[in-house]
Write an enzyme that holds these catalytic residues in place. Structure first.
Site, short mmCIF file in Angstrom:
data_model
loop_
_atom_site.label_atom_id
_atom_site.label_comp_id
_atom_site.label_asym_id
_atom_site.label_seq_id
_atom_site.Cartn_x
_atom_site.Cartn_y
_atom_site.Cartn_z
N PHE A 145 -23.44 38.33 40.07
CA PHE A 145 -22.24 37.54 40.40
C PHE A 145 -22.61 36.09 40.67
CE2 PHE A 145 -19.46 35.66 43.58
CZ PHE A 145 -18.20 35.96 43.13
N ASP A 146 -23.65 35.84 41.43
CA ASP A 146 -24.05 34.47 41.78
C ASP A 146 -24.38 33.66 40.54
OD1 ASP A 146 -24.48 36.28 44.03
OD2 ASP A 146 -25.37 34.57 45.06
#
Length: 417
Positions: A204-205
């Protein structure tokens, strides 16, 4: 930090001021089975914010389907402190937890950090200050930036550096550390980016940062002091495999247009800095280097086209067509790369003016060919030599005209008149 908020009015991004009583900052702590570490983490983080952060804040514990006493511990803390809240999710995933909390938070600046507090909290102020002021759109803690002080084993150091090298090679990432669990984002930016992020886990990051970069957002990096948690439950092999799959998926999505990068750039991207000195363009040395690179590419393309066309037509016709085609491409590339002008506004006028410049170049090259043919009956090598020399002269003239006329940035006074 107050001064930073005031200066943000000059950046074009409004300072992140929340309504009276609402938190300015929402710090999310995603957890899964962290019963032991949760309470000391929240107490330490809250004490730091009370002492160092001058605005209302909230700490949100995002419980990811814990099966131990994590949720009960979080609820006890929430009852004890008004500025601590709890969100419970039935499924695991750090990305899923951040999306759930960030999508519904009323704070203008959103952050998250890992529950082990491996990153020194002294970096929290520098992390969120540029977002509060409007100077930046995202901020990340970096263990690989100059000035960072990191304590961790060689294996994890090697894996982290290799991963970021892969990101640079495959996705042209310009940020130094995608995986440090210490990040912040403006809520208005998160609202635009989150719908396009698919990953619900550790990738996600990376997906968030890549989309932000491609959308033209400003990413602020803070060198951090970071100490590895030897009891970390992260499965390195499984995480690395998922990350590589995520890179492949994100590369495909950006290339196929599945993710509307151009639309995000129009909505969120920062405009290039405008020069206010009349007739003075920025970074002359950089412009010369980029113009030379475009010129080399254009000359190679021109010669290839000329040689291909020369077998079917005369030298003058081949020269005309080859120069016209490469002139259009040359103007478009110089507009974007050399002079930093983006968007479609004024593109038609620039191409028209570029064709006038092309006409002057055509006069030089055609005149050189005509003069050569009046003096002798040249072969192909002599024709090419004459054309290259004429193109060099035309290149100098083209740069002067592009910089001083076609792409000259107008002053505010000129635009008003």
């Amino acid at each position: 930090m107050t001064a930073a908020i005031i200066s943000g009015a000059e950046t074009g991004r409004r300072p992140a001021i929340a309504p009276d009583g609402s938190p300015v900052l929402d710090v999310v702590i995603p957890v899964h089975n962290e019963e032991t570490d949760l309470e000391p983490c929240i107490r330490r983080l809250r004490a730091h914010l009370v002492e160092q952060f001058p605005y209302p804040f909230r700490i949100t514990v995002a419980d990811n389907a814990s099966t131990d006493g994590t949720l009960r511990a979080a609820e006890r803390l929430s009852r004890e402190f008004d500025d601590v809240e709890v969100r419970h999710l039935e499924e695991k995933g750090r990305g899923r937890a951040l999306r759930a909390v960030w999508s519904t938070s009323d704070a203008p600046v959103l952050a998250y950090m890992d529950v082990d507090l491996s990153t020194d909290l002294a970096a929290l102020g520098p992390l969120v200050a540029p977002l509060l002021s409007g100077h930046s759109d995202l901020a990340i803690g970096s263990r690989l930036a100059r000035g960072a002080r990191v304590v961790r084993g060689p294996k994890r150091e090697f894996i982290s550096r290799c991963y970021n090298l892969i990101l640079r090679g495959t996705l042209a990432a310009r940020f130094s550390d995608a995986q440090c669990g210490f990040k912040a984002i403006r809520a208005d930016v998160a609202e635009r980016l989150l719908p396009h992020i698919q990953d619900t886990g550790w990738f996600f990051d990376t997906e968030l940062l890549v989309l932000a970069q491609k959308a033209g957002l400003r990413i602020h990096e803070v060198p951090v002091d970071w100490v590895d948690d030897p009891d970390s439950s992260v499965n390195i092999v499984a995480t690395a495999t998922a990350d590589l799959k995520g890179i492949a998926r994100l590369t495909r999505a950006t290339l196929t247009g599945e993710i509307p990068i151009s639309g995000l750039r129009e909505q969120l991207g920062r405009a290039p800095i405008q020069v206010r000195a009349p007739g003075v363009a920025p970074s002359l040395v950089r412009q010369l280097v980029r113009f030379a690179a475009v010129g080399v590419a254009s000359t190679i393309a021109y010669l290839v086209l000329f040689l291909l066309l020369r077998t079917f037509t005369g030298a003058q016709v081949a020269n005309l067509v080859a120069l016209l085609v490469t002139a259009i491409g040359n103007t478009a590339l110089n507009r974007r790369l050399t002079f930093g002008i983006r968007g479609r506004e004024g593109a038609g006028l620039h191409q028209f003016q570029g064709l006038i410049v092309f006409g002057l170049g055509l006069a030089l090259t055609s005149g050189a060919l005509a003069l050569l043919h009046t003096m002798t009956a040249p072969g192909l090598p002599l024709e090419i030599t004459a054309l290259v020399l004429a193109n060099l002269a035309a290149t100098v003239l083209r740069f002067l005209l592009l910089r001083g006329w076609v792409f000259r940035r107008r002053t505010a006074t000129e635009m008003e008149s």
